[in-house]
Design a protein around this motif. Structure first.
Motif, PDB file in Angstrom:
ATOM      1  N   GLY A  90       0.842  -1.197   0.000  1.00  0.00           N
ATOM      2  CA  GLY A  90       0.000   0.000   0.000  1.00  0.00           C
ATOM      3  C   GLY A  90       0.878   1.248   0.000  1.00  0.00           C
ATOM      4  N   ARG A  91       0.267   2.376   0.410  1.00  0.00           N
ATOM      5  CA  ARG A  91       0.992   3.644   0.329  1.00  0.00           C
ATOM      6  C   ARG A  91       2.192   3.682   1.258  1.00  0.00           C
ATOM      7  NH1 ARG A  91      -4.718   5.420   0.910  1.00  0.00           N
ATOM      8  NH2 ARG A  91      -5.463   5.633  -1.219  1.00  0.00           N
ATOM      9  N   ILE A  92       1.974   3.272   2.515  1.00  0.00           N
ATOM     10  CA  ILE A  92       3.086   3.309   3.475  1.00  0.00           C
ATOM     11  C   ILE A  92       4.141   2.280   3.061  1.00  0.00           C
ATOM     12  CG2 ILE A  92       3.752   2.996   5.880  1.00  0.00           C
ATOM     13  CD1 ILE A  92       2.021   5.247   6.087  1.00  0.00           C
ATOM     14  N   GLY A  93       3.696   1.086   2.675  1.00  0.00           N
ATOM     15  CA  GLY A  93       4.632   0.059   2.220  1.00  0.00           C
ATOM     16  C   GLY A  93       5.491   0.570   1.072  1.00  0.00           C
ATOM     17  N   GLY A  94       4.841   1.243   0.128  1.00  0.00           N
ATOM     18  CA  GLY A  94       5.568   1.788  -1.020  1.00  0.00           C
ATOM     19  C   GLY A  94       6.596   2.820  -0.601  1.00  0.00           C
ATOM     20  N   ALA A  95       6.214   3.673   0.356  1.00  0.00           N
ATOM     21  CA  ALA A  95       7.155   4.692   0.838  1.00  0.00           C
ATOM     22  C   ALA A  95       8.346   4.024   1.539  1.00  0.00           C
ATOM     23  CB  ALA A  95       6.447   5.666   1.782  1.00  0.00           C
ATOM     24  N   ASP A 114       2.047  -8.725  -1.487  1.00  0.00           N
ATOM     25  CA  ASP A 114       0.669  -8.271  -1.348  1.00  0.00           C
ATOM     26  C   ASP A 114      -0.254  -9.417  -1.742  1.00  0.00           C
ATOM     27  OD1 ASP A 114      -0.383  -5.101  -1.060  1.00  0.00           O
ATOM     28  OD2 ASP A 114      -1.886  -6.531  -1.761  1.00  0.00           O
ATOM     29  N   SER A 115      -1.524  -9.312  -1.325  1.00  0.00           N
ATOM     30  CA  SER A 115      -2.484 -10.355  -1.698  1.00  0.00           C
ATOM     31  C   SER A 115      -3.362  -9.895  -2.858  1.00  0.00           C
ATOM     32  CB  SER A 115      -3.364 -10.703  -0.493  1.00  0.00           C
ATOM     33  OG  SER A 115      -4.054  -9.548  -0.064  1.00  0.00           O
ATOM     34  N   ASP A 116      -3.249  -8.631  -3.228  1.00  0.00           N
ATOM     35  CA  ASP A 116      -4.109  -8.069  -4.282  1.00  0.00           C
ATOM     36  C   ASP A 116      -3.532  -8.414  -5.667  1.00  0.00           C
ATOM     37  OD1 ASP A 116      -5.473  -6.523  -6.092  1.00  0.00           O
ATOM     38  OD2 ASP A 116      -5.363  -4.676  -4.914  1.00  0.00           O
ATOM     39  N   PRO A 117      -4.284  -9.203  -6.451  1.00  0.00           N
ATOM     40  CA  PRO A 117      -3.773  -9.613  -7.780  1.00  0.00           C
ATOM     41  C   PRO A 117      -3.440  -8.407  -8.664  1.00  0.00           C
ATOM     42  CG  PRO A 117      -5.852 -10.746  -7.258  1.00  0.00           C
ATOM     43  CD  PRO A 117      -5.645  -9.714  -6.204  1.00  0.00           C
ATOM     44  N   LYS A 118      -4.084  -7.264  -8.393  1.00  0.00           N
ATOM     45  CA  LYS A 118      -3.809  -6.074  -9.213  1.00  0.00           C
ATOM     46  C   LYS A 118      -2.428  -5.494  -8.893  1.00  0.00           C
ATOM     47  CE  LYS A 118      -7.612  -3.580  -8.424  1.00  0.00           C
ATOM     48  NZ  LYS A 118      -8.572  -4.449  -7.703  1.00  0.00           N
ATOM     49  N   LYS A 119      -1.930  -5.780  -7.699  1.00  0.00           N
ATOM     50  CA  LYS A 119      -0.616  -5.257  -7.317  1.00  0.00           C
ATOM     51  C   LYS A 119       0.507  -6.257  -7.596  1.00  0.00           C
ATOM     52  CE  LYS A 119      -2.220  -1.993  -3.855  1.00  0.00           C
ATOM     53  NZ  LYS A 119      -2.542  -1.830  -2.421  1.00  0.00           N
ATOM     54  N   VAL A 120       0.196  -7.545  -7.381  1.00  0.00           N
ATOM     55  CA  VAL A 120       1.208  -8.586  -7.583  1.00  0.00           C
ATOM     56  C   VAL A 120       1.727  -8.516  -9.020  1.00  0.00           C
ATOM     57  CG1 VAL A 120       1.591 -11.097  -7.703  1.00  0.00           C
ATOM     58  CG2 VAL A 120       0.264 -10.103  -5.805  1.00  0.00           C
ATOM     59  N   GLY A 121       3.044  -8.521  -9.175  1.00  0.00           N
ATOM     60  CA  GLY A 121       3.634  -8.463 -10.509  1.00  0.00           C
ATOM     61  C   GLY A 121       4.052  -7.055 -10.911  1.00  0.00           C
ATOM     62  N   SER A 122       3.532  -6.031 -10.219  1.00  0.00           N
ATOM     63  CA  SER A 122       3.970  -4.655 -10.516  1.00  0.00           C
ATOM     64  C   SER A 122       5.323  -4.406  -9.835  1.00  0.00           C
ATOM     65  CB  SER A 122       2.923  -3.647 -10.039  1.00  0.00           C
ATOM     66  OG  SER A 122       2.795  -3.694  -8.635  1.00  0.00           O
ATOM     67  N   ARG A 123       5.958  -3.296 -10.203  1.00  0.00           N
ATOM     68  CA  ARG A 123       7.281  -3.016  -9.624  1.00  0.00           C
ATOM     69  C   ARG A 123       7.242  -1.762  -8.761  1.00  0.00           C
ATOM     70  NH1 ARG A 123      11.670  -5.898 -10.805  1.00  0.00           N
ATOM     71  NH2 ARG A 123      11.327  -7.500 -12.369  1.00  0.00           N
ATOM     72  N   TRP A 124       7.848  -1.837  -7.588  1.00  0.00           N
ATOM     73  CA  TRP A 124       7.962  -0.714  -6.664  1.00  0.00           C
ATOM     74  C   TRP A 124       9.448  -0.445  -6.477  1.00  0.00           C
ATOM     75  CZ3 TRP A 124       3.760   1.192  -3.325  1.00  0.00           C
ATOM     76  CH2 TRP A 124       2.531   0.653  -3.687  1.00  0.00           C
ATOM     77  N   ASN A 125       9.896   0.678  -7.039  1.00  0.00           N
ATOM     78  CA  ASN A 125      11.305   1.024  -6.879  1.00  0.00           C
ATOM     79  C   ASN A 125      12.208  -0.114  -7.358  1.00  0.00           C
ATOM     80  OD1 ASN A 125      13.106   3.063  -6.073  1.00  0.00           O
ATOM     81  ND2 ASN A 125      13.513   2.076  -4.121  1.00  0.00           N
ATOM     82  N   GLY A 126      11.788  -0.769  -8.433  1.00  0.00           N
ATOM     83  CA  GLY A 126      12.592  -1.847  -8.997  1.00  0.00           C
ATOM     84  C   GLY A 126      12.312  -3.216  -8.406  1.00  0.00           C
TER      85      GLY A 126
END
Lengths: 206, 206
Positions: A90-95, A114-126
């Protein structure tokens, strides 16, 4: 070792930051008064804090900067690096994943889940966001030293149980609940609203 | 009022959360043992914490949920709302602006500031990022109760001086330096790397 209060540990961290800063500026000794200013405390408290861990420095000459910094790194467990896993993209996790202060202290965020399929597979800061369903298998292959739990409140205890079962011994908890863990696991909770309440309390009770 | 340790204030916040949860579930009384579980402490500590603020409940009957919650809201200064200004529209600042736990406790983020022309004028969660150059003029028009400082370390003291001069009495500091403020201003510092160091210390000293 004697039980050391968390407030002492926090001051040791602040002293270390100031020592490293002084070292960078070429200073070789430092007074307890200078350390006290940085730690928001008194010279007497500095001497007391450091006396827990043996004797440092010579009376009247101040503390040797390099030696004291090395000793504090020892005490704080900072001679090594730590593998950090973050649960909750989420937002705090991303920060947190992008927090610049972590890596320079040896805290390496190596995975985010994360458990959200929409987030899984995306990249956060690489970093690839992984499916939390793979947590146990991943930790078996690459053990985590510290987990940061940034899930919603109702998911936090379950994921904590799984982390503990997978061998994680230290947890930084951002979920707004009190986690239950076995006595050999250490939990530190951070709650932003609680931090603000220490301020509203102070404003209301002046 | 007697000086209350911050650790006590934090437990009061946890008790309040649990009381509100219990109230939502229709409970009218609660035992010190239940409160202790939620606060991560003992029944004796609960009784001691609450005794600071007068007598509550009847021996053997537990505490009256609604009355105790109302009293804790009083003590914690939560009967009113607070205007929060955030200085620094970076990653952590952005996460804080959107933090859901703030508004429900009466902490209303009303403005976010930055000095970067690329950020000024953009919107974060519906809030316009304002030019930090307008800080004093804005605070004169709409005083802030609490400021959250999320600037880089080298900008934090200067912006704090400006906030204090503009009448802000409480600051939550995320910048990795010790801020200097007059004695009538309260500062609470949050440093994520420091939180992790309390864990690395615990791992290194078991």
């Amino acid at each position: 070792m004697r039980k050391i209060a968390e407030s002492t540990v926090r001051r040791l961290s602040l002293y270390l930051r100031f020592l490293e800063h002084s070292q960078g500026q070429g200073h070789t000794t430092i007074s307890s008064a200078d350390l006290a200013r940085r730690g928001g405390t008194t010279s007497a408290q500095v001497r007391k804090d450091l006396s827990f861990f043996g004797s440092f420095g010579k009376r009247g000459l101040g503390y040797p900067v390099g030696e004291l910094a090395a000793r504090l790194r020892d005490i704080l467990g900072l001679r090594r690096t730590y593998r950090i896993v973050v649960i909750g993209a989420g937002r705090i996790g991303g920060a947190l994943v992008q927090y610049p202060g972590f890596r320079q202290r040896g805290f390496n965020v190596s995975a985010i889940y994360d458990s959200d399929p929409k987030k899984v597979g995306s990249r956060w800061n690489g970093l690839l966001v992984r499916d939390v369903g793979h947590l146990e298998a991943d930790l078996k292959r690459e053990p985590g030293d510290i987990a940061i739990v940034v899930t919603p409140a109702d998911a936090a205890q379950e994921v904590t149980d799984r982390l503990v079962h997978a061998g994680v011994k230290a947890i930084l908890n951002f979920a707004p609940i009190q986690l239950t863990v076995p006595s050999d696991v250490v939990v530190k909770s951070v709650n932003m609203a609680l931090e603000l309440e220490t301020l509203s309390f102070a404003l209301a009770n002046r």
